[in-house]
Design a protein around this motif. Structure first.
Motif, PDB file in Angstrom:
ATOM      1  N   SER A   1     -12.857  -1.773  69.094  1.00 24.66           N
ATOM      2  CA  SER A   1     -12.100  -2.926  68.604  1.00 24.66           C
ATOM      3  C   SER A   1     -12.922  -3.511  67.461  1.00 24.66           C
ATOM      4  CB  SER A   1     -11.941  -3.935  69.755  1.00 24.66           C
ATOM      5  OG  SER A   1     -11.977  -5.261  69.284  1.00 24.66           O
TER       6      SER A   1
ATOM      7  N   ARG B   1      -7.723  -5.351  70.876  1.00 24.35           N
ATOM      8  CA  ARG B   1      -7.408  -6.471  71.777  1.00 24.35           C
ATOM      9  C   ARG B   1      -6.347  -7.378  71.180  1.00 24.35           C
ATOM     10  NH1 ARG B   1     -13.176  -6.760  73.040  1.00 24.35           N
ATOM     11  NH2 ARG B   1     -13.678  -8.471  71.634  1.00 24.35           N
TER      12      ARG B   1
ATOM     13  N   ARG C   1      -3.943 -11.168  72.241  1.00 28.94           N
ATOM     14  CA  ARG C   1      -4.130 -12.400  73.006  1.00 28.94           C
ATOM     15  C   ARG C   1      -3.845 -12.163  74.475  1.00 28.94           C
ATOM     16  NH1 ARG C   1      -0.494 -16.187  72.583  1.00 28.94           N
ATOM     17  NH2 ARG C   1      -1.878 -17.801  73.323  1.00 28.94           N
TER      18      ARG C   1
ATOM     19  N   LYS D   1       7.710  -9.491  64.466  1.00 28.28           N
ATOM     20  CA  LYS D   1       6.270  -9.757  64.294  1.00 28.28           C
ATOM     21  C   LYS D   1       5.656  -8.764  63.314  1.00 28.28           C
ATOM     22  CE  LYS D   1       2.138 -10.382  67.157  1.00 28.28           C
ATOM     23  NZ  LYS D   1       1.668 -10.852  68.457  1.00 28.28           N
TER      24      LYS D   1
HETATM   25  C1  BTN Z   1      -2.030 -10.789  69.187  1.00 32.04           C
HETATM   26  O1  BTN Z   1      -0.989 -10.942  68.552  1.00 32.04           O
HETATM   27  O2  BTN Z   1      -2.036 -10.706  70.426  1.00 32.04           O
HETATM   28  C2  BTN Z   1      -3.343 -10.707  68.428  1.00 32.04           C
HETATM   29  C3  BTN Z   1      -3.589  -9.311  67.942  1.00 32.04           C
HETATM   30  C4  BTN Z   1      -4.863  -9.171  67.137  1.00 32.04           C
HETATM   31  C5  BTN Z   1      -5.140  -7.714  66.793  1.00 32.04           C
HETATM   32  C6  BTN Z   1      -6.308  -7.548  65.868  1.00 32.04           C
HETATM   33  S1  BTN Z   1      -6.418  -5.902  65.242  1.00 32.04           S
HETATM   34  C7  BTN Z   1      -7.972  -6.240  64.563  1.00 32.04           C
HETATM   35  C8  BTN Z   1      -8.711  -7.108  65.562  1.00 32.04           C
HETATM   36  N1  BTN Z   1      -9.420  -6.289  66.520  1.00 32.04           N
HETATM   37  C9  BTN Z   1      -8.919  -6.403  67.761  1.00 32.04           C
HETATM   38  O3  BTN Z   1      -9.329  -5.789  68.758  1.00 32.04           O
HETATM   39  N2  BTN Z   1      -7.908  -7.277  67.748  1.00 32.04           N
HETATM   40  C10 BTN Z   1      -7.686  -7.850  66.432  1.00 32.04           C
END
Ligand code: BTN
Length: 265
Positions: free
Chosen positions: A29, A57, A59, A124
């Motif tokens: 991530s 990841r 939310r 989205k």
């Molecule tokens: C959401 O809408 O739930 C939030 C999503 C966020 C995704 C981004 S992708 C780059 C960064 N690294 C991750 O593991 N998550 C964020």
């Protein structure tokens, strides 16, 4: 074409964001990579991009998936010295960054669905995950993670997602250059970061309300097993959403507790 530091940096106009830029092919991530770099002492504004995440990841413990090379997946390490009253605005500047960069690079007009989804036409296009952790002996660190759907076609999205998804390609009808978009993202974040540090918090809140799609709408807000329906009287990035329910009561719900906010009408 793979993202490289060189193509992102060409003509980049920022003072803090992008102080260091890492472009990786595969990571677990980018946020996790941000924490690893942050703990090692990475400078304010360090950015990590990846072509692919194995454990992206979202939310509320959700996953974020994106086909390799078609999106922008990145995290920015911020090390501000912030008054406590401004901490809640870090997420807001993440969402405003996406809204502004999509407008500047592609002429699109996205909206923010509380707390921090970026949508176009009810679909989205980006998600933002801001994480902060307490690590003893290290001043405040925030990792601002942004996932933007860039060149995905309809078939690239899983069928079972909660909110229908869209991409820059689907909205504008043409493939977008990811390096240019990345540059515009870093520039927009740099400007908002300057406002967060030294400007008026009211400027952030005002712009955020302006592009918020929920004010005046009837919504259903889910927190765990509880769903509250009502009309949104107002919304604030720190204070949360204020709902007028059918029985006349007023509910006040902060963003960190909201699992999903559905717009009913
Ligand atoms: C959401 O809408 O739930 C939030 C999503 C966020 C995704 C981004 S992708 C780059 C960064 N690294 C991750 O593991 N998550 C964020």
């Amino acid at each position: 074409m793979l993202l490289t530091e060189e193509t992102i940096r060409a003509g980049l106009k920022t003072s803090v964001v992008g102080s260091t830029i890492h472009c990786r092919e595969i990571v677990d991530s980018t946020n996790e990579e941000g924490w690893r770099e942050g703990v090692r002492g990475a400078s304010d504004g360090t950015v990590i991009f990846a072509e692919e995440q194995r454990a992206g990841r979202g939310r509320m413990g959700r996953r974020w998936t994106a086909p390799r090379g078609k999106g922008l997946l990145f995290s920015v390490i911020l090390r501000p010295r912030l008054a406590a009253s401004r901490v809640g605005l870090v997420t807001a500047i993440g969402a405003l960054t996406v809204v502004d960069a999509l407008h500047e690079a592609c002429g699109l007009r996205p909206e923010i669905r509380f707390p921090n989804d970026v949508l176009i036409g009810g679909r989205k296009i980006a998600g933002i995950l801001v994480e902060s952790r307490f690590i003893s002996n290290i001043a405040d660190i925030f990792v601002v993670g942004i996932g933007l759907n860039v060149n995905m076609d309809r078939a690239d999205f899983p069928p079972d997602i909660q909110t229908p998804a869209t991409s820059v390609f689907l909205e504008s009808g043409r493939e977008a250059g990811r390096a240019l978009l990345a540059r515009r993202m870093l520039e927009a974040l740099d400007r908002w970061y300057e406002v967060l540090l030294h400007g008026s918090p009211a400027a952030i809140t005002a712009r955020w309300r302006e592009v918020s799609m929920v004010i005046g709408k009837r919504v259903a807000v889910r927190e765990g097993d509880r769903v509250t329906e009502g009309v949104v009287d107002d919304v604030d990035p720190v204070e949360g959403v204020i709902l007028r329910t059918a029985n006349g009561t007023v509910a006040h719900i902060r963003g960190e507790f909201i699992e999903h906010l559905r717009i009913i009408g």
